[in-house]
Scaffold this motif. Structure first.
Motif, short mmCIF file in Angstrom:
data_model
loop_
_atom_site.label_atom_id
_atom_site.label_comp_id
_atom_site.label_asym_id
_atom_site.label_seq_id
_atom_site.Cartn_x
_atom_site.Cartn_y
_atom_site.Cartn_z
N GLY A 116 0.84 -1.20 0.00
CA GLY A 116 0.00 0.00 0.00
C GLY A 116 0.87 1.24 0.00
N THR A 131 -3.25 0.29 4.30
CA THR A 131 -2.58 -0.69 3.44
C THR A 131 -3.54 -1.80 3.07
OG1 THR A 131 -0.41 -1.73 3.14
CG2 THR A 131 -1.60 -2.36 5.13
N LEU A 219 -5.75 1.06 -3.21
CA LEU A 219 -4.62 1.59 -2.43
C LEU A 219 -3.27 1.11 -2.94
CD1 LEU A 219 -6.04 1.16 1.18
CD2 LEU A 219 -5.36 3.32 0.11
N SER A 220 -3.21 -0.18 -3.33
CA SER A 220 -1.90 -0.74 -3.69
C SER A 220 -1.45 -0.31 -5.09
CB SER A 220 -1.94 -2.27 -3.62
OG SER A 220 -2.89 -2.76 -4.55
#
Ligand SMILES: NC(=O)C1=CN([C@@H]2O[C@H](COP(=O)(O)OP(=O)(O)OC[C@H]3O[C@@H](n4cnc5c(N)ncnc54)[C@H](OP(=O)(O)O)[C@@H]3O)[C@@H](O)[C@H]2O)C=CC1
Ligand SMILES: O=C(CO)COP(=O)(O)O
Length: 314
Positions: A116, A131, A219-220
């Motif tokens: 993340g 994350t 997010l990642s």
């Protein structure tokens, strides 16, 4: 193994890698009351760190993952032990991701990817962050979620470990390009175009690999792009910024604190993109810049003067 079993229990966690990220993750788990032991090449015996652990988290730089995984293999671990990988890189020999390496070495264990927008310096300063933990085994991801979740670290689960892992890995190449963009003072419009087209390139590569498109908008993927493409705390961004300022790659890497995985990732990615015929114009220019084949300005011109085309091939 059920999530409920773990929800109130304190686990034994081994963190492999005492670099910036390993140390930050160790602090987060320890702050939640878990028993944490950290291993690095300079420290205690790996055997002592692995004894009776329920979770083994690797925050080793890509270059050391294969070697460390085979060291771990020689110690007896409970079949319930969960492996977590937080490395953002690709194996130069096989183009495998770190989780694929861990899963090959430990085929009967659950493997979870943690990735993340997590600049370790900010996490060390106890600033809030989020994350993603992703696994093919949802209960394993949920256990890891519980181990690290807190009021300052929000952890989401995700069922696409490959997409989550590739998001964190591929964005490092775009972060180098973003550093060049800022180093050349190309402005906000150029940066927005670069990051957006960088995301398109990441989705294209990810889809070819078998990852889900929507994961890259989370997010990642997008999240980590926004963090690393806009922060001098990112080592990958720093590499691009220093190159734009006229420093050589050797000089830049010699003065860099910690690992900039994007440099090696870019090489592996070019190899894979050529094999699979995937168009990766930004990655290609970062590659040529790192090889010393083009200057930052020439790389910019190459990108701007490509054949005109539709934004998407619907
Ligand atoms: N820092 C960050 O903000 C974040 C980093 N990451 C990722 O985590 C990984 C580690 O990053 P980070 O902690 O910042 O890097 P550092 O350079 O700070 O630390 C690297 C760690 O890997 C170990 N290591 C390196 N090579 C080997 C090897 N050949 N064998 C065994 N161990 C080795 C180092 O051990 P030793 O100390 O003995 O040299 C050290 O513990 C990278 O893949 C990075 O992309 C992910 C999210 C955030
Ligand atoms: O991956 C990171 C933040 O999410 C760390 O970025 P750098 O490796 O570029 O410092």
């Amino acid at each position: 193994m059920s999530e409920q079993m773990y929800s109130n229990s304190k686990l034994s966690v081994a963190i492999l890698g005492a670099g910036a990220w390993g140390a930050s993750l160790a602090n987060l788990a320890a702050a939640n009351g878990h028993q944490v032991r950290v291993w690095s090449r300079q420290g205690s015996q790996i055997q002592a760190v692995l004894k009776d652990v329920q979770i083994v988290l690797s925050a080793i730089s890509m270059i050391g993952v294969r070697d460390v995984a085979s060291q771990v293999q020689s110690f007896p671990l409970s079949p319930e032990t969960i492996f977590v990988t937080a490395t953002k890189g690709l194996d130069p020999q096989t183009t495998c991701t770190p989780s694929q390496i861990w899963q090959t070495v430990f085929p009967n264990h659950a493997v979870v990817v943690l990735s993340g927008p997590n600049l370790s310096k900010e996490i060390q300063m106890e600033l809030p962050a989020a994350t993603v933990v992703a696994s093919n085994i949802p209960t394993a991801a949920e256990i890891v979620q519980l181990v690290f979740s807190s009021g300052r670290f929000r952890v989401y689960t995700n069922p696409d470990p490959l997409g989550v892992e590739l998001g964190g890995t591929l964005k490092n190449v775009i972060a180098i390009a973003a550093g060049v963009c800022d180093g050349l003072q190309l402005g906000t419009n150029a940066k927005a175009a670069l990051v957006t087209r960088g995301l398109t390139e990441m989705v294209r590569i990810g889809n070819n690999w078998g990852a889900k498109t929507e994961t890259f908008y989370g997010l990642s993927g997008l999240g980590d792009l926004l963090a690393t493409c806009n922060s001098p705390l990112s080592r990958n961004y720093q590499v691009g910024y220093q190159l734009a300022g006229g420093k050589s790659l050797t000089e830049t890497l010699a003065n860099l604190q910690g690992t900039a995985e994007g440099v090696n990732t870019c090489q592996v990615l070019m190899q894979r993109a050529k094999q699979q015929n995937i168009p990766v114009p930004i990655t290609e220019q970062v590659y040529r810049l790192l090889q010393g084949e083009v200057t930052p300005r020439q790389a910019l011109d190459e990108l701007m003067l490509r054949d005109i085309k539709p934004e998407y091939n619907y």
